[in-house]
Design a protein around this motif. Structure first.
Motif, PDB file in Angstrom:
ATOM      1  N   ALA A 128       0.878  -1.290  -0.115  1.00 53.25           N
ATOM      2  CA  ALA A 128      -0.212   0.043   0.153  1.00 53.25           C
ATOM      3  C   ALA A 128       0.810   1.443   0.078  1.00 53.25           C
ATOM      4  CB  ALA A 128      -1.104   0.015   1.139  1.00 53.25           C
ATOM      5  N   LEU A 129       2.297   1.212   0.250  1.00 56.87           N
ATOM      6  CA  LEU A 129       3.013   2.394   0.495  1.00 56.87           C
ATOM      7  C   LEU A 129       4.043   2.361  -0.835  1.00 56.87           C
ATOM      8  CD1 LEU A 129       3.789   2.643   4.393  1.00 56.87           C
ATOM      9  CD2 LEU A 129       2.282   4.241   2.832  1.00 56.87           C
ATOM     10  N   ILE A 130       3.787   1.484  -1.755  1.00 57.92           N
ATOM     11  CA  ILE A 130       4.458   1.552  -3.010  1.00 57.92           C
ATOM     12  C   ILE A 130       3.772   2.481  -4.126  1.00 57.92           C
ATOM     13  CG2 ILE A 130       5.891   0.291  -4.485  1.00 57.92           C
ATOM     14  CD1 ILE A 130       6.014  -1.817  -2.580  1.00 57.92           C
ATOM     15  N   ALA A 131       4.584   3.473  -4.908  1.00 64.07           N
ATOM     16  CA  ALA A 131       3.662   3.995  -5.627  1.00 64.07           C
ATOM     17  C   ALA A 131       4.477   4.048  -7.024  1.00 64.07           C
ATOM     18  CB  ALA A 131       3.216   5.444  -5.230  1.00 64.07           C
ATOM     19  N   GLY A 132       4.217   3.860  -8.160  1.00 61.42           N
ATOM     20  CA  GLY A 132       4.690   4.098  -9.577  1.00 61.42           C
ATOM     21  C   GLY A 132       4.521   5.400  -9.805  1.00 61.42           C
ATOM     22  N   VAL A 133       5.712   5.849 -10.511  1.00 65.49           N
ATOM     23  CA  VAL A 133       6.191   7.229 -11.100  1.00 65.49           C
ATOM     24  C   VAL A 133       6.146   6.976 -12.413  1.00 65.49           C
ATOM     25  CG1 VAL A 133       7.380   9.468 -11.154  1.00 65.49           C
ATOM     26  CG2 VAL A 133       7.080   7.950  -8.805  1.00 65.49           C
ATOM     27  N   PHE A 140      21.200   3.050 -20.885  1.00 62.85           N
ATOM     28  CA  PHE A 140      22.818   3.983 -21.447  1.00 62.85           C
ATOM     29  C   PHE A 140      22.361   5.353 -20.788  1.00 62.85           C
ATOM     30  CE2 PHE A 140      22.149   0.610 -24.391  1.00 62.85           C
ATOM     31  CZ  PHE A 140      23.557   0.267 -24.455  1.00 62.85           C
ATOM     32  N   GLY A 141      21.240   5.634 -19.971  1.00 62.39           N
ATOM     33  CA  GLY A 141      21.203   7.039 -19.330  1.00 62.39           C
ATOM     34  C   GLY A 141      20.139   7.877 -20.056  1.00 62.39           C
ATOM     35  N   ALA A 142      19.661   7.301 -21.477  1.00 58.86           N
ATOM     36  CA  ALA A 142      18.867   8.370 -22.017  1.00 58.86           C
ATOM     37  C   ALA A 142      17.486   8.307 -21.703  1.00 58.86           C
ATOM     38  CB  ALA A 142      18.854   7.841 -23.326  1.00 58.86           C
ATOM     39  N   ILE A 143      16.767   9.593 -21.522  1.00 56.14           N
ATOM     40  CA  ILE A 143      15.479   9.755 -21.042  1.00 56.14           C
ATOM     41  C   ILE A 143      14.550   9.297 -22.078  1.00 56.14           C
ATOM     42  CG2 ILE A 143      13.824  11.380 -20.083  1.00 56.14           C
ATOM     43  CD1 ILE A 143      16.204  12.827 -18.933  1.00 56.14           C
ATOM     44  N   VAL A 144      13.814   8.101 -21.778  1.00 56.43           N
ATOM     45  CA  VAL A 144      12.930   7.417 -22.902  1.00 56.43           C
ATOM     46  C   VAL A 144      11.505   8.191 -22.627  1.00 56.43           C
ATOM     47  CG1 VAL A 144      11.750   5.818 -23.560  1.00 56.43           C
ATOM     48  CG2 VAL A 144      13.956   5.372 -22.847  1.00 56.43           C
ATOM     49  N   ILE A 145      10.957   8.316 -21.088  1.00 57.60           N
ATOM     50  CA  ILE A 145       9.913   9.132 -20.905  1.00 57.60           C
ATOM     51  C   ILE A 145      10.182  10.087 -19.837  1.00 57.60           C
ATOM     52  CG2 ILE A 145       7.577   8.563 -19.922  1.00 57.60           C
ATOM     53  CD1 ILE A 145       7.845   5.686 -20.811  1.00 57.60           C
ATOM     54  N   PRO A 146       9.833  11.153 -20.051  1.00 61.07           N
ATOM     55  CA  PRO A 146      10.178  12.404 -19.187  1.00 61.07           C
ATOM     56  C   PRO A 146       9.131  12.155 -17.993  1.00 61.07           C
ATOM     57  CG  PRO A 146       9.549  13.390 -21.336  1.00 61.07           C
ATOM     58  CD  PRO A 146       9.221  11.791 -21.303  1.00 61.07           C
ATOM     59  N   LEU A 147       9.757  12.434 -16.782  1.00 59.72           N
ATOM     60  CA  LEU A 147       8.841  12.605 -15.614  1.00 59.72           C
ATOM     61  C   LEU A 147       7.617  13.460 -15.511  1.00 59.72           C
ATOM     62  CD1 LEU A 147       8.997  11.580 -12.395  1.00 59.72           C
ATOM     63  CD2 LEU A 147      10.102  13.807 -11.943  1.00 59.72           C
ATOM     64  N   ASP A 148       6.429  12.666 -15.439  1.00 61.82           N
ATOM     65  CA  ASP A 148       5.189  13.266 -15.065  1.00 61.82           C
ATOM     66  C   ASP A 148       5.081  13.907 -13.730  1.00 61.82           C
ATOM     67  OD1 ASP A 148       2.485  13.930 -14.909  1.00 61.82           O
ATOM     68  OD2 ASP A 148       2.065  12.151 -16.164  1.00 61.82           O
ATOM     69  N   VAL A 149       5.170  15.379 -13.740  1.00 64.09           N
ATOM     70  CA  VAL A 149       5.162  15.895 -12.438  1.00 64.09           C
ATOM     71  C   VAL A 149       3.981  15.927 -11.741  1.00 64.09           C
ATOM     72  CG1 VAL A 149       5.525  18.163 -11.537  1.00 64.09           C
ATOM     73  CG2 VAL A 149       7.265  17.369 -13.184  1.00 64.09           C
ATOM     74  N   ASP A 150       2.807  16.001 -12.618  1.00 64.41           N
ATOM     75  CA  ASP A 150       1.471  15.936 -11.859  1.00 64.41           C
ATOM     76  C   ASP A 150       1.117  14.725 -11.319  1.00 64.41           C
ATOM     77  OD1 ASP A 150       1.171  18.711 -12.709  1.00 64.41           O
ATOM     78  OD2 ASP A 150       0.158  18.191 -14.495  1.00 64.41           O
ATOM     79  N   ASP A 151       1.468  13.621 -12.123  1.00 64.67           N
ATOM     80  CA  ASP A 151       1.242  12.330 -11.672  1.00 64.67           C
ATOM     81  C   ASP A 151       2.180  12.151 -10.442  1.00 64.67           C
ATOM     82  OD1 ASP A 151       0.269   9.510 -11.652  1.00 64.67           O
ATOM     83  OD2 ASP A 151       2.668   9.017 -11.970  1.00 64.67           O
ATOM     84  N   LEU A 152       3.417  12.691 -10.217  1.00 62.48           N
ATOM     85  CA  LEU A 152       4.209  12.424  -9.005  1.00 62.48           C
ATOM     86  C   LEU A 152       3.644  13.151  -7.832  1.00 62.48           C
ATOM     87  CD1 LEU A 152       6.592  11.774  -7.397  1.00 62.48           C
ATOM     88  CD2 LEU A 152       7.777  13.671  -8.437  1.00 62.48           C
ATOM     89  N   ARG A 153       2.945  14.523  -8.050  1.00 64.58           N
ATOM     90  CA  ARG A 153       2.282  14.987  -6.772  1.00 64.58           C
ATOM     91  C   ARG A 153       1.099  14.250  -6.508  1.00 64.58           C
ATOM     92  NH1 ARG A 153       4.344  20.254  -6.372  1.00 64.58           N
ATOM     93  NH2 ARG A 153       5.732  20.984  -7.955  1.00 64.58           N
ATOM     94  N   ALA A 154       0.516  13.628  -7.385  1.00 63.84           N
ATOM     95  CA  ALA A 154      -0.664  12.907  -6.800  1.00 63.84           C
ATOM     96  C   ALA A 154      -0.326  11.640  -5.790  1.00 63.84           C
ATOM     97  CB  ALA A 154      -1.656  12.565  -7.930  1.00 63.84           C
ATOM     98  N   GLN A 155       0.665  10.982  -6.597  1.00 62.64           N
ATOM     99  CA  GLN A 155       1.346   9.841  -5.892  1.00 62.64           C
ATOM    100  C   GLN A 155       1.724  10.100  -4.376  1.00 62.64           C
ATOM    101  OE1 GLN A 155       0.768   7.072  -6.869  1.00 62.64           O
ATOM    102  NE2 GLN A 155       0.381   6.930  -9.174  1.00 62.64           N
ATOM    103  N   LEU A 158      -1.057  10.498  -2.188  1.00 62.04           N
ATOM    104  CA  LEU A 158      -1.646   9.185  -1.693  1.00 62.04           C
ATOM    105  C   LEU A 158      -0.906   8.416  -0.869  1.00 62.04           C
ATOM    106  CD1 LEU A 158      -3.743   7.135  -2.441  1.00 62.04           C
ATOM    107  CD2 LEU A 158      -2.272   6.272  -4.116  1.00 62.04           C
ATOM    108  N   LEU A 159       0.649   8.649  -0.832  1.00 67.57           N
ATOM    109  CA  LEU A 159       1.239   7.888   0.154  1.00 67.57           C
ATOM    110  C   LEU A 159       1.316   8.606   1.375  1.00 67.57           C
ATOM    111  CD1 LEU A 159       4.574   7.280  -1.833  1.00 67.57           C
ATOM    112  CD2 LEU A 159       3.002   5.500  -1.304  1.00 67.57           C
TER     113      LEU A 159
END
Length: 744
Positions: A128-133, A140-155, A158-159
């Motif tokens: 229950a205390l694990i959330a996916g971002v 290789f260190g390349a950013i494939v999907i940028p960080l979703d800031v709004d989703d992060l704030r919601a997670q 929730l935690l």
């Protein structure tokens, strides 16, 4: 020099005091409810020996070094906060599922083999205390999907709603590119500012470990966050006590990497097993200065038996992935094998196999062995040693603990003798009794079938000793042979409160013929804590082919490797400068984790250089690796044709400090002295003489260097007992050290 160093174990708190070049050791029972109480009592004992007034100000001390069990205790008691874990979306189940063998991590071999009853440990972070971002960085260190800031704030919200009191951020491939982890930290601090009452601590996994392995790195960050608050408050309270006693210097904490640092430069994870590691560091220095090439460190205390190896040359034994409690981690920790075999280890009867088992459960210091008179009722190794005559009931721990022989005998009789008599009344055909199985002859003849086995308390005590000695010998044998060594080539370094007491039995069981008892053996780990340098380790997982077998080429482009070394040195230098050390004192040592091709056998080698500038440097490192590899696995075992690979780069940044000198212990430096005179005699029991023999007892303080004693004999000091078993010979060396050798 006026220095205090402390090692807090599960049963005893050890203190080592250097006062104007004189050395003293003090011991006290560990007070688990408040570790500072046991620390102050042990320190007081050392001050009494030194003749220092009890009201002396601690301001006169140069330094206080501290190895603590706070973290270990907090893990055992599950006393940490509710931790919220942020991972890359899609990886939420990585930690709960662990890995295929996750059910067995931290458990004994027998439990790992019991697949039908296998269970995974209760998680430190529930699902229950694990959330996916929503984010993704590739290998290789390349950013494939940028960080979703709004989703992060919601997670995050929730935690917190679920009760999270701290955050761990462990994103995929963050050791290659940590941009997203740092951005998550910024957003957490924006949501929960540090100057507000709702502030929550944040742990980023790439700062805890620079190695790949998502599961182990995440575990490392979780444990660090879980222990952070408990250790911060406990150690801050300890430091405040020192301040109240006018000690104004920073308290130094021992690290499990083999160094120490100030409180503000120490993570909670670095303190796990720090006490035993301090003893290993002292053994390394002792080996280098005394000329003893190959040592097995055998630290037998009241709760555990810790094993490690010290081999001369540029060999470093690290645990690349240590198991802490029940979780696989990744942190640079000096390799240590810990067994549940100490003076407080509880003996019991296995009713199915009619044998005596010892450990891993321990009576600890509260209530302690039955003979401690503190309410313990279960028989322990210390109880059996007392029954066998090895311990003096009136002179144990410098007379601070009066041992009760009657309670020791009653515990063994109730829990071993009577239970063996009932469980072994009709032994299966071909089965051995517990005593026979331990290699000890039964004195009485076997009774008629169904009549029970007439086992005496002394026989049972001998069986307990034989079993615990065999357990420790098996652990040493596995440790040596797993690294390609033979026990007969090594010297057993026996220390800890019970190490010299059981050293001969261990050596007999494994076929070792040399034992070295170091100076202040009962507090040797505390002594080691006083000899440590300030150290910071920075490492990074990265593959570099020093020799590529496909193209048959030696590395020639060193820019990337040297740039990585430079960045790791910079991190270490900044750590040292932050602690107030002048830049000219900071030194660096380059260590490389290496293997042949894709083999699993991976070792750590001191490079002997700071930068790679030519093919000659590459060949030098390859040669060092080959030399170590063949020393472990035999001549001709090196396989450079498979390729030579660096898997991780490590920079150890350190500053030398004043140390205790062991050079007087070089072999052959002690002249023969006159015969030693025993202070008393008492009846002791041995496997070869179960009926007992009158055994001379010598007072350690009355012996002079060069005096020799033939076993059986007992040598008693203020804080430990040395047992010289039949066929063994003892000679006292300088500084209170001693050799024991077996007659051929």
């Amino acid at each position: 020099m006026k220095r205090v160093s402390v090692d807090i174990g599960g049963t005893f708190t050890d203190c080592f005091l250097v006062w104007n070049e004189r050395k003293f050791g003090g011991k006290a029972l560990t007070t688990h409810h408040n570790l500072a109480v046991g620390f102050q009592e042990a320190l007081g004992n050392a001050f009494v020996q030194a003749g220092v007034p009890a009201d002396m100000s601690l301001a006169d001390l140069d330094s206080i070094r501290y190895a603590t069990t706070l973290g270990t205790n907090a893990l055992i008691e599950r006393g940490g906060p509710r931790v919220g874990l942020l991972v890359t979306a899609g990886f939420e189940a990585t930690v709960p599922l662990s890995r295929g063998r996750g059910y067995g991590d931290g458990m004994s071999d027998s439990v790992q083999r019991d697949l039908p009853n296998a269970t995974r440990p209760q998680p430190l972070v529930p699902m229950a205390l694990i959330a996916g971002v929503r984010e993704r960085v590739d290998g290789f260190g390349a950013i494939v999907i940028p960080l979703d800031v709004d989703d992060l704030r919601a997670q995050l919200r929730l935690l917190v709603d679920q009760g999270a009191q701290a955050f761990v951020v462990a994103l995929t491939n963050s050791v290659v590119n940590a941009e997203h982890e740092r951005l998550v930290e910024e957003i957490i601090l924006d949501e929960y500012p540090s100057h507000m009452l709702g502030a929550l601590p944040v742990t980023l996994s790439h700062r805890v470990s620079g190695r790949k392995s998502e599961y182990a790195r995440t575990n490392s960050a979780i444990i660090n966050a879980y222990l952070h608050a408990v250790m911060y408050h406990g150690l801050a309270a300890m430091e405040q006590r020192l301040r109240d006693a006018s000690y104004t210097r920073p308290m130094m904490l021992v690290h499990n990497s083999g160094g120490m640092a100030q409180l503000n430069s120490t993570s909670a994870l670095q303190t796990i097993h720090s006490g035993p590691v301090a003893g290993i560091s002292a053994a390394e220095q002792l080996a280098a200065e005394s000329g003893i090439d190959k040592l097995v460190c055998a630290d037998m205390g009241g709760t555990s038996f810790d094993i490690s190896l010290v081999v001369g040359g540029d060999v470093k034994f690290y645990d690349f992935n240590p198991v802490i409690d029940r979780w696989l981690c990744t942190t640079p920790m000096i390799h240590l094998l810990s067994l549940g075999a100490g003076g407080g280890s509880i003996a019991r009867v296995d009713a199915i196999f009619h044998t005596i088992e010892v450990g891993p459960e321990s009576a600890g210091s509260e209530p302690g062995p039955a003979c401690f008179n503190q309410g313990g009722t279960m028989p322990t190794v210390t109880d059996s040693d007392l029954v066998l005559g090895y311990l003096d009931p009136l002179n144990y721990a410098a007379g601070t603990i009066a041992l009760n022989l009657r309670r020791a005998r009653r515990a063994i009789e109730d829990e071993i003798v009577e239970r063996l008599g009932m469980s072994a009344a009709r032994p299966p055909e071909g089965a051995h009794t517990a005593v026979e199985g331990a290699g000890i002859p039964v004195v009485a003849a076997r009774p008629p079938e169904g009549a029970g086995i007439p086992l005496s308390v002394t026989d049972a005590a001998l069986a307990i000793k034989a079993k615990v000695d065999a357990n420790m010998a098996i652990g040493i044998g596995r440790e040596l042979r797993a690294k390609g060594y033979e026990p007969a080539d090594f010297t057993l370094l026996a220390y800890g409160g019970n190490g010299p007491l059981h050293a001969c039995g261990i050596a007999d069981a494994i076929g070792m013929k040399r034992i070295f008892v170091p100076p202040f053996s009962a507090v040797f780990s505390a002594l080691g804590a006083g000899n440590l340098d300030q150290i910071h380790i920075h490492e990074h997982s990265k593959i570099f082919w020093l020799y590529d077998p496909t193209y048959k080429e030696v590395m020639s482009d060193f820019d990337e490797l040297n740039a990585l070394i430079e960045s790791l040195e910079t991190g270490g230098r900044e750590d040292m400068l932050r602690q107030g050390l002048p830049a000219e004192r900071v030194q660096h040592r380059l260590e490389l984790d290496m293997r042949y091709g894709n083999q699993l056998a991976q070792t750590s080698v001191v490079a002997g250089l700071s930068r790679f500038t030519s093919a000659r440097d590459v060949l030098s490192v390859i040669g060092r690796f080959a030399q170590d590899y063949q020393r472990r696995f035999g001549p001709g075992s090196a396989q450079p044709q498979a390729g030579v690979v660096i898997t991780a780069v490590r920079v150890v940044s350190f500053a030398d400090s004043e140390r205790i000198d062991f050079s007087a212990l070089r072999a052959g430096s002690v002249a023969c002295a006159g015969p030693a005179q025993p202070a008393a005699h008492r009846r002791c029991h041995f496997g070869a003489a179960p009926g007992g023999v009158e055994t001379p007892v010598f007072t350690f303080e009355s012996l002079v260097p060069g005096q020799r004693i033939a076993g059986p004999a007992v040598v008693v000091s203020r804080v430990t007992t040395i047992l010289i078993e039949p066929q063994w010979h003892f000679v006292l060396c300088q500084e209170g050290a001693a050799w024991m050798t077996r007659a051929h």
